[in-house]
Scaffold this active site. Structure first.
Site, PDB file in Angstrom:
ATOM      1  N   ASP A  60      -7.147  -6.731  -2.686  1.00  0.00           N
ATOM      2  CA  ASP A  60      -6.345  -5.576  -2.257  1.00  0.00           C
ATOM      3  C   ASP A  60      -5.159  -6.103  -1.452  1.00  0.00           C
ATOM      4  OD1 ASP A  60      -5.680  -2.924  -1.673  1.00  0.00           O
ATOM      5  OD2 ASP A  60      -6.671  -3.042   0.255  1.00  0.00           O
ATOM      6  N   THR A  93      -0.420  -1.165  -3.392  1.00  0.00           N
ATOM      7  CA  THR A  93       0.031  -2.025  -2.290  1.00  0.00           C
ATOM      8  C   THR A  93       0.486  -3.396  -2.792  1.00  0.00           C
ATOM      9  OG1 THR A  93      -2.302  -2.587  -1.963  1.00  0.00           O
ATOM     10  CG2 THR A  93      -1.378  -0.976  -0.486  1.00  0.00           C
ATOM     11  N   THR A  94      -0.155  -3.886  -3.875  1.00  0.00           N
ATOM     12  CA  THR A  94       0.249  -5.194  -4.416  1.00  0.00           C
ATOM     13  C   THR A  94       1.563  -5.054  -5.177  1.00  0.00           C
ATOM     14  OG1 THR A  94      -2.103  -5.640  -4.689  1.00  0.00           O
ATOM     15  CG2 THR A  94      -0.593  -7.163  -5.727  1.00  0.00           C
ATOM     16  N   ASP A 412      -9.375   3.508  -1.901  1.00  0.00           N
ATOM     17  CA  ASP A 412      -8.277   3.614  -2.878  1.00  0.00           C
ATOM     18  C   ASP A 412      -8.566   4.729  -3.873  1.00  0.00           C
ATOM     19  OD1 ASP A 412      -6.936   1.623  -1.725  1.00  0.00           O
ATOM     20  OD2 ASP A 412      -7.089   0.158  -3.333  1.00  0.00           O
TER      21      ASP A 412
END
Length: 553
Positions: A60, A93-94, A412
């Site tokens: 994550d 987020t990545t 998530d």
């Protein structure tokens, strides 16, 4: 000749002009390279040792960057991006870090050619507006009441996570938890309602008619041991507490619950209390006063006929004795958050003074209270609630690390469910959206005059980083597959073609079934372009470090 005037402290480090810009780009690239391999279903995990000696194993983006300690100011701002993304939409987020790093990287040649950063930033902002329009044109609406289609979206979102092999289990946990927490929001008076009804409806706007606060009202209890399949959503809450007295009841049907946030003991003096006693009876009298106060306190509580009393503060032995005699079960030192969730579930009101408590403050919405032992811990269950607006999710798993990763994945999944319910628009996944926007921007770049066309076209090239990274992480040849994908997208009906993240081949997302929420994609591209624009406009980095020797003196 006049001597140079030194305004800044001579010990301060200072980077100016292109040196500062190129330094920021290099730092952003370094951060993006850390998380690049964690994108997609074939992603790698990162193991990070924290300063306390614990380890974090995850893919994550936000969890990785949160643990990393960096010194460069531009790298710090990049890490802040993934945190913002996590708070806003909870997913992507990545992608946002990789995209922001690439946006800065494609700007580097223009800075070397002495194109002014303002021109680059204007082109970036123009590209952002056009990208948003393009995404709106390929977005598809989803039926919010159809559980199967929502679960499908959640499955494709957590397909890149560690927990993907238990896909349906986690999807159902997330869906059930969000549906419990979801509540209609009161729009206030009639005038506001009328104004809301009259306002022109934007179908891409978030739905404001209900609130979904999963962070506050859906708590995940991680209990090591057992199988992953033993995880479930409780229609109530679970608290890591046991009853105070062994003789108190541990199983109650339809309990009447009172929640307090005051101590159930005699009020001590603030700092120092001096009492002068001349006779022995006075001391007994003082003890008697204390006992009478607690007796009155407990009688007032007992008059409301509660079965369970929960307080956030302490509970003295004496009040414990009185309440036990009346057949009341007591839990003390509850967390504030647990108390709020219990009040939400049972319909109780948290009391601040016992004399002001009335019948309507007693919670009667809970169907069953029981104390059970799971593994080596004792838990109190408030379950079978009639209309719970808060819940606990019980996660079981082999080890602490597995449970931590499951918890992150579940958060998530819950955020994605919330996003879909708030804004039921979806876009094709697997890099299809980025590729479609990239092809569209390439077309529009031909209509732009002057120097601005070059940075505008660079945004289109930068967006290709997402499908390219997906292909690289599968071990396929990026140039060959990307060329095929570009050819597909140049056809009129090729908008939904993307990369299959497992095999690295091109598939039609309509049949493959990988979709992503519109709101997540939009936030990713917006955040990436806006942060790149901000970092490009920095032309002076001053680190005002004072001389350490002076500090010591």
């Amino acid at each position: 000749m006049q001597a140079p005037v030194l305004v800044l402290n001579t010990n301060a480090e200072r980077d100016q002009g292109s040196r500062a810009q190129l330094g920021n780009i290099a730092a952003a690239k370094a951060v993006a390279d850390i998380v690049r391999t964690t994108l997609g279903p074939r992603s790698m995990l990162k193991m990070i040792l924290d300063p306390m000696g614990g380890i974090v194993m995850t893919n994550d983006g936000n969890a990785i960057l949160r643990e990393i300690d960096v010194n460069h100011p531009a790298a710090k701002s990049m890490i802040e991006l993934s945190r913002t993304q996590d708070e806003e939409v909870g997913d992507g987020t990545t992608s946002v870090i990789i995209l922001a790093g690439e946006m800065l990287q494609v700007a580097e040649p223009f800075l070397e050619k002495k194109i002014h950063p303002r021109i680059i930033v204007s082109a970036y902002n123009r590209a952002l507006i056009d990208a948003e329009e393009c995404m709106k044109s390929i977005a598809i609406s989803l039926d919010v009441n159809d559980k199967a289609s929502i679960i499908n979206i959640i499955r494709s979102t957590i397909g890149t996570k560690f927990i993907s092999r238990y896909g349906d289990l986690i999807c159902n946990l997330a869906y059930d938890a969000v549906m419990i927490v979801r509540e209609a929001e009161d729009l206030g008076n009639d005038e506001q309602k009328a104004a809301t009804a009259k306002a022109p409806k934007d179908e891409f706007e978030q739905n404001r008619h209900f609130a979904i606060d999963t962070k506050r009202y859906a708590r995940v209890e991680r209990i090591p041991g057992g199988q992953l399949d033993d995880s479930y959503v409780l229609d109530g809450i679970i608290v890591n507490k046991d009853v105070l007295h062994p003789k108190m009841r541990r199983f109650i049907k339809n309990p009447r619950i009172i929640c307090l946030d005051i101590p159930m003991e005699y009020n001590k003096g603030e700092s120092q209390t001096n009492i002068e006693i001349t006779k022995e009876e006075d001391f007994e009298k003082y003890l008697q006063l204390e006992e009478d106060y607690i007796r009155r306190f407990c009688e007032k509580l007992i008059s409301l006929k509660p079965d369970v009393v929960v307080t956030e503060k302490g509970c003295s032995d004496l009040s414990q004795h009185f309440l036990m005699k009346a057949g009341v079960t007591v839990l003390r030192r509850m967390r504030k958050t647990d108390n709020v969730r219990l009040a939400k579930c049972s319909g109780a009101t948290i009391g601040h003074r016992v004399d002001l408590l009335t019948e309507k403050d007693v919670g009667t919405g809970c169907g069953e209270y029981c104390v059970k032992q799971i593994a080596s811990e004792t838990f109190s269950f408030f379950q079978k609630c009639k209309d719970p607006k808060a819940c606990s999710i019980v996660l079981r798993g082999g080890s602490k690390d597995v449970l931590q990763e499951m918890d992150r994945n579940l958060q998530d999944a819950m955020c994605v469910t919330r996003n879909i319910l708030m804004n039921p628009k979806i876009l094709p996944g697997g890099g299809a959206t980025e590729m479609a926007v990239s092809v569209k921007l390439h077309e529009l770049a031909n209509k732009i005059d002057g120097v601005q066309a070059y940075p505008y076209r660079a945004v289109a090239d930068a967006l290709e980083i997402i499908p390219r990274t997906l292909i690289q992480n599968c071990g396929q040849q990026p140039i060959k597959v990307l060329t095929e994908l570009r050819a597909k997208h140049s056809q009129p009906d090729g908008k939904h073609f993307g990369v299959d993240g497992k095999a690295g081949v091109i598939v039609d997302m309509n049949t493959y079934g990988v979709w992503e929420p519109f709101i997540v994609k939009l936030q990713t591209i917006k955040t990436a372009i806006e942060s790149a624009s901000m970092l490009l406009r920095i032309d002076d980095v001053v680190s005002g470090l004072r001389n350490k020797e002076n500090d010591d003196e």
